[in-house]
Design an enzyme around this catalytic site. Structure first.
Site, short mmCIF file in Angstrom:
data_model
loop_
_atom_site.label_atom_id
_atom_site.label_comp_id
_atom_site.label_asym_id
_atom_site.label_seq_id
_atom_site.Cartn_x
_atom_site.Cartn_y
_atom_site.Cartn_z
CB THR A 133 -12.57 32.01 -2.09
OG1 THR A 133 -11.32 32.43 -2.66
CG2 THR A 133 -12.42 30.59 -1.59
N GLY A 172 -12.13 38.83 3.51
CA GLY A 172 -11.80 39.57 4.72
C GLY A 172 -12.79 40.71 4.96
CD GLU A 415 -4.97 37.77 -4.32
OE1 GLU A 415 -5.44 38.23 -3.27
OE2 GLU A 415 -5.63 37.62 -5.36
#
Ligand SMILES: CC/C=C\C/C=C\C/C=C\C/C=C\CCC(=O)SCCNC(=O)CCNC(=O)[C@H](O)C(C)(C)COP(=O)(O)OP(=O)(O)OC[C@H]1O[C@@H](n2cnc3c(N)ncnc32)[C@H](O)[C@@H]1OP(=O)(O)O
Ligand SMILES: Cc1cc2nc3c(=O)[nH]c(=O)nc-3n(C[C@H](O)[C@H](O)[C@H](O)COP(=O)(O)OP(=O)(O)OC[C@H]3O[C@@H](n4cnc5c(N)ncnc54)[C@H](O)[C@@H]3O)c2cc1C
Length: 647
Positions: A133, A172, A415
């Site tokens: 992303t 993350g 996701e």
């Protein structure tokens, strides 16, 4: 393994509830003396890293990775998912290391690349994340801007972030934790575009942890939840990496710059399918956690009277409370059942693809999308319902329901954002309809779409309800196809016709998902029940029945449109539902106890096994730093002068 065997003997139970001497949860240094709510943003992260190191060291000591056992098996055992709830109320900074970095290498790397990098990653010699992303794009992968230009003269890829919107954003652990990552970038060779490819990129010096030259890193700031996941941003300034850092299991770039395409460009998206499959099981765990907390609290909490002549009753005796909570127990079982079924579908398709057979990938993609959506959507809503069902105490962080909601609702977005994924499944359903209409065979989970038999008389049975949901789905898909065809005949482009029909397409996709879930839950429990004691079999069938009737009542409008259900059937269904609540109520606490989530994992003042709710709430309240002194300094600094007219 039967359902209840899975429930009671799942691998993680043997790992989590292993003998004391090997029990990770017996290491109290893993837990916080000061509740993390009272730490600063920076302290929370630093504390999470402290606990992460302890946790992984213990995991490596106790959870011996059998050489050759893939990370997929370990993750499937739920081990990390459940035990990490004990150590971290939010996910750990290394969630993506195990959740995507390792699976991406396992799924996208050549055997040589796997041999080298998986070993280092599993031994925690390197820490990684999955960077796809960007600030400007999340859903539309083809619109991602990060480039990887191959330079044959040096046999290197040059990674570059051409714009602010091309900065990787969200991964993350990216902010300050990991030193490597799998970057998804648009591959160019001699100016020609070769689609999105995965690259294994070192971001930080392994000794100093300083960002490498040409790499800009940072964290994206405070979020609704997952406060310790250290989501970050990443930008490249013409950063060079060796050719062998492109993960080349599917597509390859030869030394001279020749591009060798893989069997399908979509194989680069394989990690997302894997994670969507894993998320379904994760949702079952979150639901089990919230249901255990709320049901146990509802057995302890007494409030008001059903009869004036009687003492205050357990709030679980209110039928409205049973309506709120018993579906949560059934939902957890439904999704853990479907998760195992979907995992078997996943491993089957992966096995076929290893031998070059891609035929079932589209069905797997559609199933993974739809089950990820419905599990995250339902569980987010029901965790919030559990919080509300606990009144004011459910609003406390110490109940662990707000955190659990944060974990669940995040999965509605990551996701694959839920609307977008339902549209993916809708794409598959419309194609199946068009294929079936030409007499071609459909995949097992979509074959019902071609049932052209007359709508049968409605039956208030499990078979009747499941058949009804299939009728709803098929009817909705047919309506979508008709609307699109009509618009196209009127001169609208297919794309515009699709967009104008998209609200109906999303509904059709959800209906299909519910039909799959009801049928799978029912068949898996029936299969397991044969090996169970009659009382256990009875209560599991009651939960399946409750789940099916609940959703029939929730989707009455659709059933009235597409089946022959009549008013008296609805009245009877409502009565069936209320009878089931009454039957299940006596087993409610036993059922959540059967989830066997230890107090450390529940991490909740309201859900602890001993029921000492009020004592625990007070214990937690006294941990607030504000309670260390009777008068806070702000009285003298601000309030007193203000109240005496001096400010
Ligand atoms: C409680 C939680 C529990 C457990 C958690 C444990 C672990 C979790 C670990 C990590 C999770 C944490 C963080 C999340 C990390 C991320 O979020 S990673 C980034 C995720 N991003 C996405 O998912 C992006 C979503 N977007 C897409 O997938 C695609 O862009 C799209 C599918 C929406 C659209 O793709 P397009 O390129 O526009 O193509 P299309 O024209 O729609 O489709 C083209 C054809 O390709 C097929 N296809 C699309 N995707 C896939 C796929 N993944 N696999 C296989 N095939 C795919 C599609 O079906 C089309 O096929 P046709 O035959 O119809 O042409
Ligand atoms: C907690 C969290 C952790 C994350 N971790 C990671 C990570 O580790 N690595 C990573 O790469 N990413 C990560 N992400 C990013 C995540 O994958 C994206 O947020 C997600 O894919 C959605 O993309 P977006 O945010 O750009 O939203 P958009 O795609 O911009 O969506 C915004 C809205 O537009 C709508 N929309 C978009 N496209 C369409 C369409 N075609 N049709 C109809 N409606 C549409 C959506 O439905 C939504 O309502 C994380 C996100 C979160 C919240």
């Amino acid at each position: 393994m039967g359902l209840v065997d899975q429930l009671v003997n799942q691998p993680h139970y043997t790992l989590v509830n292993q003998p004391r001497e090997n029990d990770i949860l017996s290491h109290k240094e893993l837990f916080d003396s000061i509740p993390e709510e009272y730490l600063s943003h920076k302290e929370k992260y630093e504390n999470a890293i402290r606990k992460t190191v302890l946790y992984y060291r213990l995991m490596q000591k106790y959870q011996n990775y059998k050489e050759g056992s893939t990370i997929l098996d370990e993750t499937r055992a739920n081990y990390r998912n459940l035990v990490s709830f004990a150590v971290f109320k939010d996910y750990p900074p290394l969630m993506l290391h195990n959740g995507m970095f390792i699976p991406a290498i396992a799924g996208q790397g050549t055997p040589e690349q796997q041999k080298h990098w998986l070993k280092r990653a599993k031994n925690m010699e390197i820490l990684g994340t999955y960077a796809q992303t960007e600030l400007g794009h999340g859903t539309f992968i083809r619109g991602l801007e990060t480039t990887a230009e191959y330079d044959p003269s040096t046999e290197e890829f040059v990674l570059h972030s051409p714009t602010l919107t091309s900065y990787k954003w969200w991964p993350g652990g990216l902010g300050h934790t990991v030193n490597y990552c799998v970057v998804m970038a648009q591959l160019y060779i001699r100016g020609r575009h070769h689609g999105m490819q995965p690259f294994l990129v070192q971001l930080r010096d392994e000794a100093t942890h300083m960002p490498l030259p040409g790499v800009k890193l940072g964290e994206i700031g405070a979020k609704l939840g997952l406060s310790t996941v250290n989501n970050g941003f990443l930008a490249f300034e013409h950063h060079r990496i060796p050719r062998d850092r492109m993960l080349m299991k599917n597509a390859q770039v030869l030394k001279d710059g020749t591009f060798v395409a893989g069997p399908s460009s979509k194989l680069a998206y394989g990690t997302m399918i894997y994670v969507r499959v894993i998320i379904v099981n994760g949702m079952a765990n979150l639901m089990a956690k919230a249901a255990t907390i709320a049901v146990r609290y509802s057995a302890v909490r007494r409030q008001s009277q059903i009869k004036p002549s009687e003492p205050e009753c357990q709030i679980l005796d209110y039928v409205t409370q049973q309506h709120k909570l018993l579906i949560c127990i059934a939902t957890s079982l439904a999704f853990s059942t479907c998760a195992r079924w979907l995992w078997d579908v996943y491993t089957g398709v992966m096995g076929q693809m290893e031998s070059g057979n891609m035929d079932h990938l589209p069905e797997l993609h559609a199933l993974a999308c739809s089950l990820k959506v419905v599990s995250t959507m339902d569980v987010s809503g029901l965790v919030e319902r559990c919080r509300l069902a606990c009144g004011g105490h459910g609003f406390m962080h110490s109940s662990n329901l707000p955190y659990t909601y944060g974990l669940a609702t995040a999965a509605c977005t990551y996701e694959g954002e839920n609307t977008v994924l339902l549209l993916q499944t809708a794409r598959s359903l419309v194609k199946a309809w068009q294929k079936g209409s030409k007499g071609k065979p459909l995949s097992p989970t979509e074959a019902y779409l071609m049932d052209k038999s007359p709508v049968p008389k409605w039956e208030n049975t499990l078979d009747g309800i499941i058949a009804g949901f299939r009728r709803v789905s098929a009817g909705k898909v047919q309506d979508c196809v008709s609307k699109i065809d009509k618009l196209v005949k009127m001169g609208t482009s297919y794309e515009d016709a699709w967009n104008q029909t998209s609200v109906r397409l999303v509904a059709a996709s959800e209906a299909h998902s519910r039909a799959v879930i009801l049928a799978t839950f029912r068949s898996e429990v029936s299969r397991a029940a044969a090996a169970l004691s009659p009382p256990l079999s009875r209560v599991l069938h009651q939960l399946v029945h409750l789940y099916c009737v609940y959703w029939a009542l929730e989707r009455l409008g659709d059933l009235l449109l597409y089946t022959s259900i009549a008013e008296r059937d609805v009245q009877e269904l409502q009565q069936q539902y209320e009878d089931l609540l009454q039957k299940i109520r006596p087993n409610a606490v036993g059922l959540v106890d059967a989830f066997d989530l230890r107090d450390e994992i529940l991490n909740s003042t309201l859900g602890a096994y001993d029921g000492r709710v009020y004592e625990r709430l007070m214990e937690e309240a006294l941990k607030s730093p504000l309670n260390a002194e009777p008068v806070n300094q702000s009285f003298h600094q601000y309030l007193k002068p203000f109240m005496h007219g001096k400010l």
